[in-house]
Design an enzyme around this catalytic site. Sequence first.
Site, PDB file in Angstrom:
ATOM      1  N   ASP A 145      -4.179   7.707   8.257  1.00  0.00           N
ATOM      2  CA  ASP A 145      -5.257   6.839   8.746  1.00  0.00           C
ATOM      3  C   ASP A 145      -4.811   5.855   9.823  1.00  0.00           C
ATOM      4  O   ASP A 145      -5.528   4.916  10.132  1.00  0.00           O
ATOM      5  CB  ASP A 145      -5.895   6.074   7.576  1.00  0.00           C
ATOM      6  N   HIS A 191      -1.152   4.496   7.162  1.00  0.00           N
ATOM      7  CA  HIS A 191      -0.521   5.092   5.979  1.00  0.00           C
ATOM      8  C   HIS A 191      -0.197   6.566   6.203  1.00  0.00           C
ATOM      9  O   HIS A 191      -0.948   7.274   6.880  1.00  0.00           O
ATOM     10  CB  HIS A 191      -1.455   4.923   4.779  1.00  0.00           C
ATOM     11  N   SER A 231       0.814  -1.222   0.000  1.00  0.00           N
ATOM     12  CA  SER A 231       0.000   0.000   0.000  1.00  0.00           C
ATOM     13  C   SER A 231       0.845   1.269   0.000  1.00  0.00           C
ATOM     14  O   SER A 231       0.346   2.331  -0.358  1.00  0.00           O
ATOM     15  CB  SER A 231      -0.937   0.021   1.210  1.00  0.00           C
TER      16      SER A 231
END
Length: 386
Positions: A348, A351, A43
């Site tokens: 978040d 991230h 990610s």
Amino acid sequence: MGSHKIVVEGIVVVVVVVATVGGVEVMGLPPCEFPAIYNFGDSNSDTGGISAAFEPIPAPYGENYFRKPAGRDCDGRLVIDFIAEHLRLPYLSAYLNSIGTNFRHGANFATGGSTIRRQNETIFDYGISPFSLDIQIVHFDQFKSRTGDLYNRGGNSDRDKLPKPEEFSKALYTFDIGQNDLSVGFRKLSDEQLRAAMPDIINQFASAVQHLYEKGARAFWIHNTGPIGCLPVGTFYIRNPQPGFLDQFGCIKGQNDMAVEFNRQLKDRVNKLRAELPLAALTYVDVYTAKYGLISNTKNQGFTDPLKVCCGHHENYDHVWCGQKASINGTQYYGASCATPSTFISWDGVHYSEAANHWIADRILNGSLSEPPIPVTHACHKNPGL
Ligand SMILES: *[C@@H]1O[C@H](CO)[C@@H](O)[C@H](O)[C@H]1NC(C)=O
Ligand SMILES: *[C@@H]1O[C@H](CO)[C@@H](O)[C@H](O)[C@H]1NC(C)=O
Ligand SMILES: *[C@@H]1O[C@H](CO)[C@@H](O)[C@H](O)[C@H]1NC(C)=O
């Protein structure tokens, strides 16, 4: 101990001098003008893979740059987007995205939740992607061979959206993966077991690089893994930590130690790859130091507490994740964004924010945290000093 320390420092000094000399030589060469980027990762660099293959990442993700969800686990751009901008290339389309894609200047094989090693669990358990690095490499092979087929067909309108076959060997191959091998390890293995698994994880990474080299790749830009113990998510559930469990910035020390060990072995293996792959230009990029540098110096850089999270509802050990809705004791909560995202390091809880990614990219693009210390614009040049 004393003399050992001196020897270690002596080696470090020699390496730095050689690398700097090499860096200067390379700087005299023209920039590489990479026609494309092929990215592999999780990610930290997924620009739409998981959104294409599973459920789209919802609002408010993307709101601070793209003004809508953009397949990224961020409020805006990722480090890979800043790399693309810096090389004057368009943002990368996810290989898995079946619509509106343009692969003229590369493709992104990264997906959120990816690991280097295949994992024995589905994405519906803990979000681990089925597209581990070996599968991302298979995807690349398919992409390359299908591109060749479509190109040779002639008069094909697909051509505009595909790379030229001869450009694969001139492209930049970027990597940012390994963080989830550690997070799975923290969840399933003892520290001892995870340390024992490390050489296999690193070897599988090296196999991916070797495979791409055999297929003609030459320029490799390899990010090490970040200070995983500084991700707020890891500290959400800790109530009364023992003294020494957290470092002075509130990061989980044992987890960061594991990341440092991973990076030590990765760097070592990249050094060996330089000897094994004589035509490859391999750059090892110390993203850990960039990220930890930001976390340990937030105030001076205009950021707030590094363990605070911009998006989501996180109070009293109750958590509603960014963009999700949930009821807590009968009350509905929405994981909304904060008022000043550009002052947060964590978007978040897992991230980094766009602002943090921008700061990190500024530190790594010019090569000051790389070995050899050459900027990304010159990463095709094999360093004579190494
Ligand atoms: C994979 O998971 C299954 C079911 O939980 C288990 O029986 C098996 O031993 C696991 N295999 C590995 C390699 O972890
Ligand atoms: C919800 O209830 C639990 C258990 O009664 C309590 O510990 C918690 O603080 C409550 N949360 C909120 C947000 O009121
Ligand atoms: C690279 O950029 C950083 C951040 O702007 C700066 O501190 C550093 O001196 C630069 N290094 C080189 C070698 O240009």
